[in-house]
Design an enzyme around this catalytic site. Structure first.
Site, PDB file in Angstrom:
ATOM      1  N   GLN A   1      45.395  45.119  72.449  1.00  0.00           N
ATOM      2  CA  GLN A   1      45.142  45.181  73.889  1.00  0.00           C
ATOM      3  C   GLN A   1      45.732  43.942  74.561  1.00  0.00           C
ATOM      4  O   GLN A   1      46.242  43.047  73.894  1.00  0.00           O
ATOM      5  CB  GLN A   1      43.642  45.257  74.152  1.00  0.00           C
ATOM      6  CG  GLN A   1      42.852  44.100  73.571  1.00  0.00           C
ATOM      7  CD  GLN A   1      41.359  44.339  73.640  1.00  0.00           C
ATOM      8  OE1 GLN A   1      40.845  44.857  74.617  1.00  0.00           O
ATOM      9  NE2 GLN A   1      40.650  43.968  72.587  1.00  0.00           N
TER      10      GLN A   1
ATOM     11  N   TRP B   1      32.394  40.974  75.553  1.00  0.00           N
ATOM     12  CA  TRP B   1      33.162  40.415  76.666  1.00  0.00           C
ATOM     13  C   TRP B   1      33.454  41.475  77.718  1.00  0.00           C
ATOM     14  O   TRP B   1      33.777  41.154  78.851  1.00  0.00           O
ATOM     15  CB  TRP B   1      34.468  39.801  76.159  1.00  0.00           C
ATOM     16  CG  TRP B   1      35.562  40.768  75.778  1.00  0.00           C
ATOM     17  CD1 TRP B   1      35.437  41.919  75.070  1.00  0.00           C
ATOM     18  CD2 TRP B   1      36.953  40.643  76.088  1.00  0.00           C
ATOM     19  NE1 TRP B   1      36.658  42.528  74.906  1.00  0.00           N
ATOM     20  CE2 TRP B   1      37.615  41.761  75.518  1.00  0.00           C
ATOM     21  CE3 TRP B   1      37.716  39.698  76.774  1.00  0.00           C
ATOM     22  CZ2 TRP B   1      38.978  41.967  75.625  1.00  0.00           C
ATOM     23  CZ3 TRP B   1      39.081  39.902  76.872  1.00  0.00           C
ATOM     24  CH2 TRP B   1      39.706  41.026  76.308  1.00  0.00           C
ATOM     25  N   ASP B   2      33.324  42.744  77.333  1.00  0.00           N
ATOM     26  CA  ASP B   2      33.534  43.838  78.272  1.00  0.00           C
ATOM     27  C   ASP B   2      32.723  43.623  79.547  1.00  0.00           C
ATOM     28  O   ASP B   2      33.174  43.952  80.646  1.00  0.00           O
ATOM     29  CB  ASP B   2      33.118  45.172  77.639  1.00  0.00           C
ATOM     30  CG  ASP B   2      33.830  45.454  76.333  1.00  0.00           C
ATOM     31  OD1 ASP B   2      33.754  44.606  75.426  1.00  0.00           O
ATOM     32  OD2 ASP B   2      34.438  46.525  76.207  1.00  0.00           O
TER      33      ASP B   2
ATOM     34  N   GLU C   1      42.523  42.005  68.322  1.00  0.00           N
ATOM     35  CA  GLU C   1      41.775  41.949  67.064  1.00  0.00           C
ATOM     36  C   GLU C   1      42.580  42.437  65.865  1.00  0.00           C
ATOM     37  O   GLU C   1      42.105  42.395  64.736  1.00  0.00           O
ATOM     38  CB  GLU C   1      40.485  42.758  67.211  1.00  0.00           C
ATOM     39  CG  GLU C   1      39.526  42.129  68.207  1.00  0.00           C
ATOM     40  CD  GLU C   1      38.376  43.033  68.601  1.00  0.00           C
ATOM     41  OE1 GLU C   1      37.465  42.559  69.297  1.00  0.00           O
ATOM     42  OE2 GLU C   1      38.399  44.230  68.234  1.00  0.00           O
TER      43      GLU C   1
ATOM     44  N   GLU D   1      37.295  55.637  75.282  1.00  0.00           N
ATOM     45  CA  GLU D   1      37.837  54.288  75.108  1.00  0.00           C
ATOM     46  C   GLU D   1      39.347  54.277  74.969  1.00  0.00           C
ATOM     47  O   GLU D   1      40.019  53.407  75.515  1.00  0.00           O
ATOM     48  CB  GLU D   1      37.193  53.611  73.896  1.00  0.00           C
ATOM     49  CG  GLU D   1      37.694  52.197  73.685  1.00  0.00           C
ATOM     50  CD  GLU D   1      37.009  51.477  72.544  1.00  0.00           C
ATOM     51  OE1 GLU D   1      37.210  50.253  72.403  1.00  0.00           O
ATOM     52  OE2 GLU D   1      36.269  52.127  71.787  1.00  0.00           O
TER      53      GLU D   1
ATOM     54  N   GLU E   1      28.828  40.149  69.699  1.00  0.00           N
ATOM     55  CA  GLU E   1      28.016  41.315  70.038  1.00  0.00           C
ATOM     56  C   GLU E   1      26.584  40.840  70.227  1.00  0.00           C
ATOM     57  O   GLU E   1      25.989  40.269  69.322  1.00  0.00           O
ATOM     58  CB  GLU E   1      28.072  42.385  68.949  1.00  0.00           C
ATOM     59  CG  GLU E   1      29.449  42.975  68.720  1.00  0.00           C
ATOM     60  CD  GLU E   1      29.440  44.141  67.739  1.00  0.00           C
ATOM     61  OE1 GLU E   1      28.421  44.880  67.696  1.00  0.00           O
ATOM     62  OE2 GLU E   1      30.432  44.305  67.005  1.00  0.00           O
TER      63      GLU E   1
END
Length: 676
Positions: free
Chosen positions: A535, A339-340, A468, A612, A388
């Site tokens: 996040q 989704w990035d 997650e 990251e 993914e």
């Protein structure tokens, strides 16, 4: 002020002070320390060359979209090419090494997309300039300049190198001839781990002058993987030569060896100036769409470095997307697409360069068939895109990881990205012929994925959300919110095309559940009780989804969840969302604090590439770049994506900035100028 001091102290711990010099317009970053070295990437959307600290070092050559197993029985991983640039220089018989040189410096020129490494060897100046050629997508060019302080002899050797996972490796010296010149080249061949890909690189020396390729270039005696040439240099006269190389695979070519050789032959019949000029012209065209900040040189440099990497990792017409680490690493998330791409990197690119944005959605269009198959596998309708994705379009997440089976919001994210492309471009033919098929399949999936409750509302159960840390929950806020928006967008697309939308799309969109605490704060999922989250999740409903718009609601959710986001291991981009929301609430200084917090602890020496999280060391994190760029464009710049296209709401600059110029916005390439 307390927040700023703590952030600065943390920054010092993870990113010790290095000498970083920038030119007046902040296009260049020059460094003079190798301590804790993290390389930058020279890339053109097809290949990425990751720099090393030594004079001629390239740590790896990453190939976009080329996959094989990471190990036998493992998941897929992006493949590294054989190294075709591994130069060694001898001066009067002595090998030039880090130990016998001084004055090491590296300069990254973002405007012209090159990295220049320079050293002093006993008074002789040596410089090596590396480019991933933007004009020649499978090729790279290294240019060496030597200025001796006395007459001397040099020997230059180029070797090939193979990463451990490559199989059936071989290399050979080949004389390419025509009526006018010899063109000696070095060819390296290999197979990927399971034989899925054939990889070939070809390289050759290119010299200045009328007869550039002479009998001097030869195979190194006793070493089939090296070629060399010798030359006598005169005191004070700069001598220049280059190494040009191509990397081709069976993913893109039926005959990768033949095409790699032809590309190098093409380059060897040109000049160094011709190759460099074409590269510079291509990048000059890219930089017509830029972000200019006046008032804070550091912010300008950081923002431009982020935009440079997003541009470098993508290519018009490639039908390729971006993994979280772009082309800076083949091992970072194995090069898979998440989704990035759609939620974080795509929006700023869509605003500034619709051709690059189109490559993102072409990537998903090409894999719709596999998404349809995947939905059927799990008993759903429509299309279910993998969490993914590799080149096959099938799920590439390790089977033990729950995200691959349950993190379904990716399908909504893709549907939203497709509608946003239409919003900006108004390309009705694309919508009719390609876009709508995907949007319809996404909407059909969510109708089948939602469960109707006794009161007539709908729940989406048993999912992994953006957070997650909370697997297999019901009614995750962002999953439900993104599904709602994707369904609404499919209805809008139907109207544009004069088609009748499925009645259930609107019914499910209107009925999806959201859960709240007693004070009105939205819950991250139905059973949420205040735990730490990985996040941003709930806050995404205010931006980019636009489902929460009341200022009191937005502020309450922002204040609550900033404290809940993991400050050590959480990814960078969540704070960028909070920054945008504070901008839209009219609080410039809180927005600026969170803008800096979204990336400052993640900068790594010596260039400031992004990792990251504050605790990781895996640059370059292109997702974080997308987040901080969104904070600039959609927060401080006030830009909004609407059904009428890109419009400017209320911009709000931090005190540190005197002016913000956003160049080349939208299909009309407008310049937006914002002043204090």
């Amino acid at each position: 002020m307390k927040h700023v001091i703590l952030l600065f102290l943390f920054f010092l711990n993870v990113f010790p002070l290095h000498k970083v010099f920038a030119n007046a317009d902040n296009w260049c970053i020059e460094v003079s320390s190798k301590e804790n070295y993290n390389g930058v990437t020279l890339a053109n959307g097809r290949i990425g060359l990751v720099s090393g600290a030594d004079l001629f070092a390239v740590s790896e050559i990453v190939l976009n979209g080329v996959f094989d197993k990471e190990y036998a029985g493992g998941v897929s991983r992006m493949v590294r090419a054989p190294k075709f640039t591994d130069l060694q220089l001898k001066i009067d018989g002595m090998t030039v090494t880090p130990e016998n040189t001084t004055g090491w410096k590296q300069l990254l020129n973002m405007k012209e997309a090159y990295l220049k490494t320079s050293v002093d060897y006993q008074g002789t100046q040596i410089a090596y300039t590396l480019r991933a050629l933007r004009n020649l997508p499978y090729m790279a060019l290294g240019v060496v300049e030597i200025t001796p302080d006395k007459d001397l002899n040099i020997e230059v050797i180029n070797r090939t190198g193979f990463s451990q996972e490559l199989q059936h490796t071989s290399s050979h010296f080949k004389q390419m001839r025509d009526a006018e010149a010899r063109m000696p080249v070095l060819v390296a061949e290999a197979s990927s781990l399971t034989g899925m890909q054939k990889l070939v690189t070809c390289s050759g020396f290119l010299f200045d002058g009328d007869n550039p390729n002479t009998e001097e270039v030869k195979q190194v005696s006793g070493d089939s993987q090296s070629v060399s040439f010798t030359r006598r240099l005169k005191k004070g006269e700069t001598y220049r030569f280059s190494l040009v190389g191509a990397a081709c695979t069976s993913r893109d070519f039926a005959d990768p060896k033949g095409e790699a050789e032809r590309m190098v032959v093409f380059a060897l019949r040109q000049s160094i100036g011709y190759l460099v000029s074409g590269h510079e012209k291509a990048w000059a065209e890219m930089w017509k769409r830029d972000i200019v900040i006046e008032g804070c040189e550091e912010d300008q440099r950081d923002v431009r470095l982020a935009l440079y990497h997003l541009y470098a990792f993508q290519r018009k017409g490639s039908r390729l997307s971006i993994s979280p680490m772009g082309l800076s690493s083949s091992t970072g998330y194995n090069g898979h697409v998440f989704w990035d791409s759609e939620l974080w990197m795509y929006p700023p690119v869509l605003v500034l360069n619709q051709d690059l944005a189109r490559a993102h959605i072409d990537y998903r269009t090409d894999r719709l068939g596999k998404a349809l198959q995947r939905a059927e596998m799990f008993g759903y309708r429509g299309a279910m895109f993998p969490w993914e994705s590799d080149d096959s379009g099938e799920e590439a997440t390790p089977t033990w990881c729950l995200t691959g089976t349950f993190e379904h919001h990716i399908t909504a994210d893709i549907g939203i990205a497709f509608w946003n492309y239409y919003r900006v471009t108004k390309d009705k033919e694309w919508l009719r012929n390609e876009g709508y098929r995907v949007m319809k399949a996404v909407a059909d999936f969510w109708v089948s994925r939602a469960s109707r409750q006794e009161d007539g509302s709908y729940s989406i159960k048993n999912v992994v959300g953006a957070n997650e840390y909370a697997p297999n929950v019901d009614d995750n806020a962002f999953t439900n919110g993104s599904a709602k928006v994707a369904l609404q967008n499919a209805i809008k697309a139907s109207k544009v095309l004069g088609l009748k939308a499925d009645r259930q799309w609107g019914e499910v969109a209107a009925g999806l559940r959201f859960h709240y605490m007693e004070d009105g704060t939205m819950k991250e999922h139905a059973a949420y009780k205040g735990e730490m989250i990985k996040q941003a999740d709930v806050n995404l409903l205010a931006y980019p989804l636009g489902l929460v718009s009341d200022k009191a609601d937005v502020r309450r959710d922002v204040v609550y969840y900033e404290d809940k986001i993991d400050k050590v291991n959480g990814p960078a981009m969540g704070n960028a969302i909070l920054s945008i929301l504070y901008s839209r609430l009219g609080d410039a200084e809180e927005a600026y604090r969170l803008f800096k917090k979204s990336y400052l602890p993640n900068k790594r020496p010596p260039f400031g590439v992004l990792s990251e999280s504050p605790s990781s060391n895996n640059p370059y994190f292109a997702t974080g770049a997308g987040g901080l760029l969104q904070a600039v464009l959609f927060g401080f710049g006030g830009l909004e994506l609407t059904d009428e296209g890109i419009r400017q709401g209320r911009p709000l600059l931090p005190k540190a900035w005197k002016k913000l110029i956003i160049k080349g916005v939208g299909v009309n390439k407008e310049d937006i100028i914002i002043k204090q």
